[in-house]
Design an enzyme around this catalytic site. Structure first.
Site, PDB file in Angstrom:
ATOM      1  N   LEU A 101       0.820  -1.217   0.000  1.00  0.00           N
ATOM      2  CA  LEU A 101       0.000   0.000   0.000  1.00  0.00           C
ATOM      3  C   LEU A 101       0.853   1.266   0.000  1.00  0.00           C
ATOM      4  O   LEU A 101       0.360   2.350  -0.277  1.00  0.00           O
ATOM      5  CB  LEU A 101      -0.907   0.024   1.240  1.00  0.00           C
ATOM      6  CG  LEU A 101      -2.097  -0.925   1.255  1.00  0.00           C
ATOM      7  CD1 LEU A 101      -2.875  -0.759   2.552  1.00  0.00           C
ATOM      8  CD2 LEU A 101      -3.013  -0.683   0.065  1.00  0.00           C
ATOM      9  N   ALA A 131      -6.213  -4.476   3.524  1.00  0.00           N
ATOM     10  CA  ALA A 131      -4.885  -4.286   4.115  1.00  0.00           C
ATOM     11  C   ALA A 131      -4.862  -3.005   4.951  1.00  0.00           C
ATOM     12  O   ALA A 131      -5.404  -1.977   4.548  1.00  0.00           O
ATOM     13  CB  ALA A 131      -3.835  -4.209   3.017  1.00  0.00           C
ATOM     14  N   SER A 161     -14.250   1.177   9.898  1.00  0.00           N
ATOM     15  CA  SER A 161     -14.275   0.565  11.233  1.00  0.00           C
ATOM     16  C   SER A 161     -15.139   1.332  12.228  1.00  0.00           C
ATOM     17  O   SER A 161     -15.210   2.570  12.203  1.00  0.00           O
ATOM     18  CB  SER A 161     -12.831   0.547  11.758  1.00  0.00           C
ATOM     19  OG  SER A 161     -12.821   0.303  13.138  1.00  0.00           O
ATOM     20  N   GLU A 213     -14.235   1.847  15.070  1.00  0.00           N
ATOM     21  CA  GLU A 213     -13.302   2.705  15.828  1.00  0.00           C
ATOM     22  C   GLU A 213     -13.492   4.174  15.447  1.00  0.00           C
ATOM     23  O   GLU A 213     -13.125   5.056  16.212  1.00  0.00           O
ATOM     24  CB  GLU A 213     -11.853   2.305  15.525  1.00  0.00           C
ATOM     25  CG  GLU A 213     -11.266   1.278  16.471  1.00  0.00           C
ATOM     26  CD  GLU A 213     -10.936   1.837  17.855  1.00  0.00           C
ATOM     27  OE1 GLU A 213     -11.334   1.186  18.836  1.00  0.00           O
ATOM     28  OE2 GLU A 213     -10.305   2.903  17.957  1.00  0.00           O
ATOM     29  N   TYR A 223      -5.182   5.195  14.755  1.00  0.00           N
ATOM     30  CA  TYR A 223      -5.823   4.224  13.868  1.00  0.00           C
ATOM     31  C   TYR A 223      -7.223   4.716  13.474  1.00  0.00           C
ATOM     32  O   TYR A 223      -7.583   4.723  12.294  1.00  0.00           O
ATOM     33  CB  TYR A 223      -5.917   2.864  14.573  1.00  0.00           C
ATOM     34  CG  TYR A 223      -6.808   1.866  13.858  1.00  0.00           C
ATOM     35  CD1 TYR A 223      -6.330   1.106  12.795  1.00  0.00           C
ATOM     36  CD2 TYR A 223      -8.145   1.683  14.234  1.00  0.00           C
ATOM     37  CE1 TYR A 223      -7.152   0.197  12.131  1.00  0.00           C
ATOM     38  CE2 TYR A 223      -8.962   0.779  13.578  1.00  0.00           C
ATOM     39  CZ  TYR A 223      -8.468   0.044  12.532  1.00  0.00           C
ATOM     40  OH  TYR A 223      -9.291  -0.856  11.872  1.00  0.00           O
ATOM     41  N   HIS A 265     -14.984  -8.015  14.715  1.00  0.00           N
ATOM     42  CA  HIS A 265     -15.338  -9.384  14.342  1.00  0.00           C
ATOM     43  C   HIS A 265     -14.114 -10.273  14.501  1.00  0.00           C
ATOM     44  O   HIS A 265     -12.988  -9.878  14.211  1.00  0.00           O
ATOM     45  CB  HIS A 265     -15.940  -9.452  12.944  1.00  0.00           C
ATOM     46  CG  HIS A 265     -15.208  -8.656  11.930  1.00  0.00           C
ATOM     47  ND1 HIS A 265     -15.367  -7.298  11.791  1.00  0.00           N
ATOM     48  CD2 HIS A 265     -14.296  -9.029  11.012  1.00  0.00           C
ATOM     49  CE1 HIS A 265     -14.587  -6.872  10.824  1.00  0.00           C
ATOM     50  NE2 HIS A 265     -13.917  -7.896  10.335  1.00  0.00           N
TER      51      HIS A 265
END
Ligand code: NAP
Ligand code: GDD
Length: 353
Positions: free
Chosen positions: A56, A78, A122, A124, A146, A176
């Site tokens: 990436l 990724a 996410s 998050e 993140y 998950h």
């Protein structure tokens, strides 16, 4: 149909590859170069998929893979996905998890603009939650580098859709897990430790915040939702969750309890596992996915934890059959000492009783 999966060596990549193979897809998996191969989770399907080297961080590799393989669908899984590492390596996390999405989208624009694109967003991103439960329209308040990087990835995906008409969707997935989960994440750390303690290989495990609550589902169910998102007529974003939340303490109770143990005898609290900023409560509202994708999770929290405990017990006791091929045997205590903490000068360890 041809699908490119980035992150195919990870938990979700391996389950997604299993699913797409069962649907007759031709699969190309992008893997980054490493001095040691890391194909444990995809060993069982190695002969059915094509692996190509790419990263990436390297736009030219992305564009070349897309031109050579010409996929119908691209699943961008990724990322640097472990939250504590994002405080230790915030710049690298931004490069992979945030800017990596732009690199992939730009490569798609150049090489195969017709391809449908899935971005692994996410829960998050909700962080310090503004609404309970969290749904597609809930505002974001990320609590880690993140989470911040994932917010960037989410919006750049929407921007590609709105600016260039790409079929680009963002799946906002809540936690998950599975027997293939990395050992540093709390579910697998607990199920592996419980099995190891039951077998007399260790006597305790150190954890951080037992009060935080997560909406935990089974990874096998969640990759099906990813696929469904790319089969729709229009590109839209979806929350994928169970709608149930549990404390880390509940996870410990179920995991140790399944082996006839009481977690309070074996869990210690180590302050090195407490995060600089915590996401206290995640619980998703999956109504849109249910109504529009016809998606519902099949595995409950208790079933998930038991599945993981049994798998770890079989693995560590050498009784594993098929699962042994897809998950590496690693002793949690030796591995975790070096990788999953945020080391502080004033470490404190407490026993529960
Ligand atoms: P994972 O097990 O940590 O897998 C991450 C994958 O990304 C691995 O295959 C890793 O390759 C690869 N990768 C990392 N950096 C890369 C780079 N620079 N270039 C190419 N590949 C790179 O994560 P996961 O649980 O499967 O999650 C998949 C995605 O969903 C991630 O983006 C994660 O952030 C997101 N997500 C996960 C959850 C969850 O609960 N699991 C929830 C929401 C969103 P190596 O094997 O070489 O390390
Ligand atoms: N990892 C870990 N280790 N977490 C612990 C521990 C421990 O020893 N003790 C308590 N916890 C708590 C963390 O503080 C957090 O509140 C919760 O357990 C879950 O931690 P993780 O399993 O590391 O997952 P996460 O919620 O931080 O992140 C995962 O889910 C996100 C989706 O919400 C990852 O898969 C992310 O990539 C993903 O985006």
């Amino acid at each position: 149909m041809r699908a490119l999966i980035t992150g195919i060596t990870g938990q979700d990549g391996s389950y997604l590859a299993d699913l797409l193979l069962s649907k007759g897809y031709e699969i190309c998996g992008m893997v980054r170069r490493s001095s040691l191969e890391n194909f444990g989770r995809i060993e069982h399907i190695r002969d059915q998929i094509t692996l190509v080297q790419g990263d990436l961080l390297d736009s030219s590799s992305l564009e070349k893979i897309l031109r050579d393989f010409s996929p119908d669908e691209v699943y961008n899984l990724a990322a640097q996905s472990f939250v504590p590492t994002s405080w230790e390596q915030p710049i690298l996390t931004g490069e992979f998890t945030a800017l990596g999405v732009t690199r992939m989208l730009e490569a798609i624009r150049q090489a195969c603009p017709q391809a449908r694109f899935y971005q692994a967003s996410s829960s998050e991103m909700f962080g310090k939650v503004r609404e309970v439960p969290q749904k597609e329209s809930t505002p974001f308040h990320p609590r880690s580098p993140y989470g911040v990087s994932k917010v960037y990835g989410h919006y750049i995906t929407i921007n590609a859709r709105e600016s260039y008409g790409l079929f680009a969707v963002s799946g906002i997935l809540f936690n998950h897990e599975s027997p293939r989960r990395g050992l540093e994440f709390v579910t697998r750390k607990v199920t592996h430790a419980a099995a190891s303690i039951k077998l007399g290989m260790q006597s305790y495990v150190e954890l951080g915040n037992l009060d935080s609550r997560r909406d935990w589902g089974f990874a096998g169910d969640y990759v099906d939702a990813m696929w469904r998102m790319l089969q729709q007529e229009t590109a839209e974003d979806y929350v994928i969750a169970t709608g149930q939340t549990h404390e880390v303490r509940d996870l410990c109770k179920v995991a140790f309890g399944d082996l006839g143990l009481d977690y309070r005898d074996h869990v210690r609290i180590n302050t090195d596992y407490i995060r600089p900023a915590e996401v206290d409560l995640l619980i998703g509202d999956p109504s849109k996915a249910k109504n529009r994708l016809g998606w519902t999770p099949a595995v409950t929290f208790e079933e998930l934890v038991r599945m993981m405990v049994r798998s770890d017990y079989d693995l560590l006791s050498g009784r594993a059959g098929q699962s042994k091929k897809t998950t590496k045997i690693v002793r949690a205590d030796s591995l975790l000492k070096s990788t999953d903490k945020i080391i502080s000068p004033k470490t404190k360890v407490e026993v529960l009783r």
